[in-house]
Design an enzyme around this catalytic site. Structure first.
Site, short mmCIF file in Angstrom:
data_model
loop_
_atom_site.label_atom_id
_atom_site.label_comp_id
_atom_site.label_asym_id
_atom_site.label_seq_id
_atom_site.Cartn_x
_atom_site.Cartn_y
_atom_site.Cartn_z
NE ARG A 49 -27.00 -14.11 -15.78
CZ ARG A 49 -28.38 -13.45 -15.42
NH1 ARG A 49 -28.95 -13.26 -16.48
NH2 ARG A 49 -28.85 -13.41 -14.35
N GLY A 50 -28.49 -17.10 -14.65
CA GLY A 50 -29.75 -16.90 -14.03
C GLY A 50 -30.26 -18.54 -13.60
CB ALA A 51 -30.83 -19.79 -10.18
CD GLN A 199 -23.74 -11.16 -14.15
OE1 GLN A 199 -23.04 -10.20 -13.79
NE2 GLN A 199 -23.52 -12.52 -14.24
CG ASP A 240 -27.72 -17.82 -8.03
OD1 ASP A 240 -27.66 -16.77 -7.79
OD2 ASP A 240 -27.83 -18.38 -9.08
CG ASN A 250 -28.53 -13.11 -5.66
OD1 ASN A 250 -29.04 -13.92 -6.59
ND2 ASN A 250 -28.49 -11.65 -5.91
CE LYS A 251 -23.27 -13.11 -10.47
NZ LYS A 251 -22.35 -14.00 -10.93
O1 MRU Z 1 -24.02 -15.59 -12.40
P1 MRU Z 1 -25.43 -15.33 -12.57
O2 MRU Z 1 -25.63 -14.34 -13.74
O3 MRU Z 1 -26.04 -16.66 -13.37
O4 MRU Z 1 -26.07 -15.11 -11.44
C1 MRU Z 1 -27.51 -14.62 -11.29
C2 MRU Z 1 -27.79 -14.12 -10.08
O5 MRU Z 1 -27.25 -13.94 -9.22
C3 MRU Z 1 -29.41 -13.93 -10.11
O6 MRU Z 1 -29.61 -13.16 -9.20
C4 MRU Z 1 -29.89 -15.47 -9.52
O7 MRU Z 1 -29.54 -16.43 -10.44
C5 MRU Z 1 -31.51 -15.28 -9.71
S1 MRU Z 1 -32.05 -15.36 -11.31
C6 MRU Z 1 -33.71 -15.45 -11.14
#
Ligand code: MRU
Length: 349
Positions: A49-51, A199, A240, A250-251
């Site tokens: 996970r994480g973009a 997270q 994201d 973003n989240k």
């Molecule tokens: O659902 P996730 O855990 O993939 O969400 C992640 C986020 O919102 C992060 O802030 C984003 O992907 C940036 S990661 C460098």
């Protein structure tokens, strides 16, 4: 900083090895994935996970999948690529990096039409590695630019996780904090736990304490309290998908944090690679927000359900922060400020 191996090939390049982020911080388990269903599941269930990490994983994954087709004729090689691309792309719709990485891998095939499928298969491995190496360099420059906006001793609030496990090195949102730590800065960081999948608690607090950063976990609804107490000098978050006008997905909970920051006059910084800016989205209204299962809210992290079975839930995974609430968007190419329709243009080309 030592690179964390969150995504890698195995020795034979027949599988992708990932650190399963869904089990952190209680278990450190590496998974070796070689089939399309396993890869789809890893993205959907946030094992990876994480973009940026999703983009890197997808590039590695499709290279591994295509190795099985390296002796086919070019038409069926391309057909199989498209089939995998479509399925992987559907795993998570909001993070732009997923589609971006898949398109970049596809262009390797398009640009090298005269090569054999076995040579193309090798090039796909090279491209996946190049995407990961570039992400390391991007993390370095995003972290340095972000750090230039902070001062020693600052109180910082984070949301979700945009650290080394979500990227390839320092991270984006956590990059300035971790780089600063290496340079001797002492920040006081407050991590939003980040409901519903935590997270912030499970990964950000884990990464920061491991790095020796002073970090305090808070529930999402405590951000206003610490801001009002004067404990916060800056908010740092990842992204994201950023629309051409700077509206940022973003989240879930990020936009609420930005609204609070504006109320208390605290700078709100979004950090991410320039590839996260999607110029095909004019504004946040064009960003598709992923909706997830209700069990993540009601049961996933609890010994017994926290709401009755027949209670309806809404579980959007992301929200979109209005660009007017964002003090700066920091990419590896520079620091952009409002109005973003103008300032983000430096990222084109
Ligand atoms: O659902 P996730 O855990 O993939 O969400 C992640 C986020 O919102 C992060 O802030 C984003 O992907 C940036 S990661 C460098």
């Amino acid at each position: 900083m030592k690179k964390i191996q969150n995504v890698n090939f195995d020795k034979t390049k027949e599988s992708v090895v990932i650190l399963d982020q869904s089990l952190l911080p209680n278990k450190t388990v590496y998974l070796s994935l070689s089939s399309l269903p396993e890869m789809f599941d890893a993205i959907y269930t946030l094992k990876v996970r994480g973009a940026p990490a999703i983009g890197i994983f997808t590039a590695f994954g499709i290279a591994v999948l295509m190795k099985k087709h390296k002796n086919e004729d070019i038409d069926s090689f391309k057909d199989n690529f498209r089939k995998y691309k479509e399925k992987l792309f559907s795993a998570r719709p909001t993070a732009v990096n997923l589609g971006w990485a898949l398109s970049r891998m596809e262009s390797v095939i398009e640009k090298n039409g005269t090569l054999s499928t076995s040579e193309l298969s090798e090039l796909l491995f090279d491209e996946a590695k190049a995407i990961q190496d570039e992400d390391i360099r991007m993390c370095e420059s995003i972290s340095a630019l972000g750090l230039s906006l902070l001062k020693d001793g600052d109180g910082i609030i984070t949301h979700c996780n945009a650290g080394p496990l979500a990227t390839s090195l320092y991270g984006t949102g956590l990059g300035p904090i971790l780089l600063g730590k290496e340079k001797g800065y002492e920040f006081k960081v407050f991590c939003d736990e980040t409901r519903p999948l935590f997270q912030g608690a499970r990964i950000t607090a884990y990464e920061l304490t491991n790095a020796g950063v002073d970090c305090t976990l808070i529930c999402d609804n405590m951000a206003s309290f610490v801001m009002k107490e004067g404990k916060i000098n800056a908010c740092l978050v990842g992204c994201d998908r950023v629309a051409a006008n700077g509206d940022t997905a973003n989240k879930i909970g990020t936009s609420g944090l930005a609204i609070l920051a504006a109320h208390y006059g605290i700078p709100f910084y979004v950090l991410g690679p320039s590839s996260t800016v999607d110029f095909s989205c004019k504004s946040g209204d064009d960003i598709v927000v992923e909706l997830r299962k209700e069990e993540e809210i009601k049961t996933k992290f609890f010994c017994s359900p926290i709401a009755k079975d027949d209670v309806k839930c809404l579980n959007p995974s992301f929200d979109v922060t209005d660009s007017r609430l964002i003090t700066a968007i920091i990419t590896e190419k520079g620091i952009c400020r409002y109005p973003y329709t103008e300032s983000l243009k430096i990222l084109k080309g």
